[in-house]
Structure formats: structure tokens, C-alpha cells
Design an enzyme around this catalytic site. Structure first.
Site, PDB file in Angstrom:
ATOM      1  CE  LYS A  77      37.982  31.744  41.377  1.00  0.00           C
ATOM      2  NZ  LYS A  77      37.477  33.133  41.331  1.00  0.00           N
ATOM      3  CB  SER A 155      34.400  33.282  43.910  1.00  0.00           C
ATOM      4  OG  SER A 155      35.222  33.835  42.915  1.00  0.00           O
ATOM      5  CB  SER A 179      35.933  36.859  43.160  1.00  0.00           C
ATOM      6  OG  SER A 179      34.571  36.603  43.345  1.00  0.00           O
TER       7      SER A 179
END
Lengths: 492, 95
Positions: A77, A155, A179
Site C-alpha cells: 500500500k 481505503s 480500511s
């Protein structure tokens, strides 16, 4: 042999150890899949040179004693700082930023032999539930049922899309209010948010420090166990990381949950809860009962207040954490006009660099912390947080081992569907997940079935603090009983 | 709770984010929606409840107050938009 990029981490590890495949072959298969998946916009900074170098090194040290993730290609990420690689939290304000240091989690993964394929899309500064606030544009869910493009959630949307589309074997995510778990549920993948303090936050770009926690996003529960074990560690660079031994999570996956007590919180049966979500929740209960667990009804009375308390605490912490983006030390600085001083530099830089949602949360946080409102909002929210945690403590004290809830209030929705909704509508995506962040507890999302449209639905299991091994074992039992094997059909 | 335009402007100023005059009414409305959502917390009886300071029951560890990773001036300045002679450079602050 099947395409190597479709293997699970456990399968790939075994194949590498037996010499049936090499990390170079595995990595090339993933890089090829990534090249063909531009339409998903999951990988936003690709690092094929680093990947091939790491893969060759992994092949050179391959043996029965090689570390747990030796030669396994992963996606990272964009929130994780990786030395020398763009790391910008999907924000224009960190345009061009290349950290001079390595996050502890990625250092641990590389220490375990992992191969990095690149950086993954996400909501800007992890603020969002649909990956639509990213400076790189939307990540797209590989699952679709008609012409509409669906969100992979957020997210950690790029992480979820990449794992579901077999672009990588696993990915890192972070979870501040849901998330990891909401995107996992939207893409038919597994994601665990560990107990707060289990993984070091050092080098993970901060959103809300008392809530942020890193975790793995994978194709199976076993893979999450393998990956979490490598990610977790005590770290002197993060004073909130706990000094506890990391157990062998994979060894704890027996699938035997006989005699375990699973709580079903009545407050999660929200008014207007969709019949399909309710049905999958009921099936989850039945499956755990058939596996020998005892199902009990429980009450977590302050559940309703977790989300409003979150939207005080998270923006408050964000407003403080994001004060560092001022155009001085890294990233973007606005072009200044003649006569502009340092205040204009801050104001213009932050207006240009931050997206709309990030600006909004910084300003809400600024407001709730401002003189005259601090007690009414911030301190009250912190007291409510104490009560939310107490609810869980009382349930666990009464003998509950894990709690079963839906992961999300719906399946994946269309990109752009929330464009005209007020911000609170998007915040409601996290209604089932945010309570755990408030209480610091571990939670895992497990794919449990498909809805009538054919989109994945997830169930969430909540565990006792620092009992991720036991939690993953319950998740493993649920995964086996649910037998979810569907994959999105390739359109990209 | 309803936020007016002047309050929105003040918050933007405190947050050091430039918001154009014509964007303020919409911003004020968004704040009002979010704060309206937060107002639910007033229903909770928090009498005698301690505000949470740490979600895990642990004492922060202490260590010797010594430099552990010093002497990295070039690395620290590496990503600066404007660095000169070993310093971060900013517009003139003092007249």
C-alpha cells in the site's frame, strides 16, 4: 501448472521449496498480470527492477530453512514508506517524495524474503471508503456484474483489487476505521486488522495514530496468518508497539472450534439492514454452530456511538498529524506570488496539495480541538471510546471468544454513486468495522458468499486483544464451512 | 449545530488551508452535516467516565536520552522543495 500468479502464498511457498517453481517465474507471472491490468489502476508505482532483483536473491537462498515469505511477490500500500521508492499516501502533497528510510513492516517483510512488485492505490491519506479520493484516480474492483465499474472499497482499495485479480499473492493494508476489512469484503478476499500495537506503525504515513494499524490482505485465512506473522514485531521506534512474543499463527489453524463461544451482538442488527446481509450473517452463525461452537446473543450497548466518536477522534488526530505537510520538508510547495510570506506558503501549499476529503477532515479536526469545543467534542468522544471498549471487555469477561457480525452494510457499489451524497453517507460504510478500531481489537473479514447480483459479501469476526491466532482459527473454520471459491471473471 | 461562513473561514485559517470566498458556504454546510452527526454523542451519559488515553493497557517504555541515529543532515534535507547550505529554505519570515 496453473498460472503462477493465481497461487496462494502457502501454495507458492510449498512449490518454491519443492523446486517446482522459482521466485523469478512467480514474479514474472505477477508482473505480466500487472501489465495487463491497467484498467484496475491498482498498482500506481511499479517496481519491476526491485522485484526481479529480490526474486533472484530469493531463488539463490531457497532451501527448506528459507524464511517464511522467501520469494513471495507482494504489493505494498502506498501508505508504507519504502526506501528510495515513491511513497505518497495517494496525495499530491507528497508528490515526488522518496523516503530515505524503510517502514518497519516492509523491512520485516523483506527480511522474511518477500518480493515487492510495487505500490498500491488507496484513498488519500487512507481517508475514504471507496478509493475515490486518491490522487492517482479510482482503483476499480475486478468484480462486476454489468457495465458499471464498482469500487473495490477503501481505503486499501488497490490492495484488495490487486489480490482479488491475482496481480500479487498478498498485499499490505492499513485499517483506521475499516480500511482493510471493508475492501476485503467487497472483493471476496481475506483481511485482518490486528490488535492495536501488534504491528509497528513506524514508517506508515500517519492518519489517526491511536487507531491506525497495518495488516495483511490475502486470498485465504492461512495466507493472512503467514503474512501477519512476518509483519508483526515489537519495535522500539514505535512506542505503542507491544513487547509480546508473536506466536506461530499458521500452526494455530486447526479448524477446531468446538466449545468456543461466539457472540452475536444485537446492536449490529441495524434498522434497514439488507435482507441479503442478514441472510449471510444467519448462515455464518449456522456454520459456526455446526462446527461445534456455542452461539450466544450479546449486547454491546454503545455500538451506535462508535462512528460519531470516530469522526471526532480521527479528524482531531489527523489535523495534528497532517500539520507536517507545510511545503518545507518534503513534497509539494505552491508557487508563490510576489510579497507572499510563510503563511501564504502554508495556505496555498495545503490547498493545492490536499484533496477535498482530506481538507475537510483536517478542518473538522481543527474545529473539534479548538478553544471552547475541546471538552464538548474531543473529550466527550474519548469518554465514549472508553465505554465502547468496556462493552467488549464485558462480553469477553462473560466468556465470549469471538464476535460474529456483517463486515459491510452492502456489497460493492458503483464508482461515483456517492458523488452527490453528503459526507456522512460514505462514513456509514464503516458502521460495523469502526468499533474495533475504537476498542483496539483484532478483526478479520472472511468471504462468506455472493449476493443476488453475484457480488461477494464478507463476515467479520472480532477477537480478544492479542489473540489473533485464536481469531484466525475461527476465521479458518468459517472459511472452510463457507467454501467461497468464486473469482471475478476477467474483463480487464 | 449550524456552522456559519465566518466560522468556516476561521477554521480554514487555523488549519492553514486557503479556501476561496465562494467555496465557504458549501464548506460551512458540510461542517454542519458532520457536526450534526457528531451531536449524537450528547445522548451518552459520560458522568464519571475517564477519557481514553491509551487503547492498550501499557506504560510507555523509557530509554536513555541519547542520540541513536544522528548525523543525517543530507538525508533529512533530501526531499525538501528548497534546501540551501544545510538548511530548509522558506520565504522571508522576519522583516
Amino acid at each position: 501448472m496453473t498460472d503462477l500468479n493465481t497461487l496462494t502464498i502457502a501454495e507458492a511457498r510449498d512449490a518454491l521449496r519443492k523446486g517446482e517453481a522459482t521466485s523469478v517465474e512467480l514474479t514474472e507471472a505477477c508482473l505480466k498480470a500487472i501489465e495487463g491490468a491497467g484498467a484496475l489502476n491498482a498498482f500506481v508505482h511499479k517496481t519491476p527492477e526491485i522485484a526481479m532483483e529480490q526474486a533472484k536473491a530469493a531463488d539463490a537462498r531457497q532451501s527448506a530453512e528459507a524464511p517464511s515469505l522467501n520469494g513471495i511477490p507482494l504489493g505494498i500500500k502506498d501508505l508504507f514508506c519504502v526506501k528510495g521508492v515513491p511513497s505518497q499516501a495517494a496525495s499530491a502533497i507528497l508528490d515526488g517524495f522518496k523516503p530515505e528510510y524503510e517502514s518497519t513492516v516492509t523491512a520485516n517483510l523483506f527480511g522474511a524474503g518477500a518480493v515487492m512488485l510495487g505500490k498500491l492505490n488507496m484513498d488519500e491519506f487512507a481517508m475514504g471508503s471507496s478509493n475515490e479520493t486518491s490522487c492517482y484516480g479510482n482503483a476499480v474492483n475486478p468484480w462486476k456484474v454489468d457495465d458499471r465499474q464498482l469500487t473495490p472499497g477503501g481505503s486499501s482499495g488497490g490492495s484488495a483489487a490487486a489480490v482479488a485479480a491475482d496481480l500479487c499473492l498478498g498485499a499490505t493494508g492499513t485499517d483506521t476505521g475499516g480500511s482493510i476489512r471493508q475492501p476485503a469484503a467487497f472483493t471476496g478476499t481475506v483481511g485482518i486488522k490486528p490488535t492495536y500495537g501488534r504491528c509497528s506503525r513506524w514508517g506508515v504515513i500517519a492518519y489517526a495514530s491511536s487507531l491506525d494499524q497495518a495488516g495483511p490482505m490475502t486470498k485465504t485465512v492461512r495466507d493472512s496468518a503467514i503474512m501477519l506473522q512476518a509483519m508483526a514485531s515489537h519495535d522500539v521506534k514505535d512506542s505503542t508497539s507491544v513487547d509480546l512474543p508473536v506466536p506461530d499463527f499458521e500452526a494455530m489453524l486447526t479448524g477446531d472450534i468446538r466449545g468456543k463461544t461466539i457472540g452475536i451482538p444485537k446492536e449490529y442488527r441495524l434498522e434497514g439492514l439488507s435482507e441479503e446481509i442478514d441472510a449471510v450473517w444467519t448462515r455464518g452463525k449456522e456454520m459456526l454452530a455446526e462446527a461445534g461452537a456455542k452461539i450466544v446473543d450479546i449486547s454491546l450497548p454503545h455500538t451506535k456511538y462508535a462512528l460519531p466518536a470516530y469522526y471526532v477522534i480521527a479528524p482531531a488526530e489527523a489535523s495534528s498529524n497532517l500539520a507536517r505537510y507545510d511545503g518545507v520538508r518534503y513534497g509539494h510547495r505552491a508557487k508563490l506570488s510576489a510579497g507572499d510570506g510563510i503563511v501564504e506558503m502554508y495556505e496555498k501549499t495545503r490547498a493545492e496539495g490536499f484533496g477535498h476529503e482530506v481538507q475537510r477532515r483536517i478542518m473538522v479536526g481543527t474545529y473539534v480541538l479548538s478553544a471552547g469545543f475541546y471538552d464538548a467534542y474531543y473529550n466527550r468522544a474519548r469518554k465514549v471510546r472508553t465505554l465502547i471498549k468496556r462493552d467488549f471487555e464485558q462480553a469477553f469477561a462473560a466468556g465470549v471468544d469471538a464476535i460474529l457480525t456483517p463486515a459491510t452494510p452492502s456489497s460493492a457499489f458503483e464508482l461515483g454513486a456517492m458523488k452527490d451524497a453528503d459526507p456522512v453517507q460514505m462514513y456509514l460504510q464503516d458502521v460495523f468495522t469502526v468499533t474495533l478500531n475504537m476498542a483496539g481489537l483484532p478483526g478479520v473479514s472472511v468471504p462468506a458468499g455472493l449476493d443476488a447480483q453475484g457480488l461477494p459479501l464478507g463476515l467479520q469476526l472480532i477477537g480478544r486483544p492479542f489473540q489473533e491466532g485464536d481469531l484466525l482459527n475461527t476465521a479458518y473454520a468459517l472459511e472452510r464451512a463457507a467454501g467461497f471459491v468464486s473469482k471475478p471473471s476477467k474483463w480487464w | 449545530m449550524s456552522i456559519d461562513k465566518a466560522t468556516a473561514a476561521k477554521v480554514a485559517k487555523l488549519a492553514r488551508i486557503k479556501v476561496e470566498e465562494d467555496a465557504l458556504p458549501a464548506l460551512a454546510e458540510e461542517f454542519s452535516t458532520i457536526l450534526g452527526f457528531i451531536e449524537q454523542l450528547n445522548e451518552v451519559d459520560v458522568e464519571g467516565v475517564e477519557p481514553m488515553t491509551s487503547v492498550t493497557p501499557q506504560r510507555l517504555k523509557r530509554r536513555e536520552d541519547i542520540v541513536t541515529e544522528g548525523d543525517q543532515q543530507d538525508k533529512i534535507l533530501k526531499n525538501a522543495p528548497d534546501a540551501r547550505e544545510g538548511f530548509f529554505a522558506v520565504p522571508k519570515v522576519v522583516e
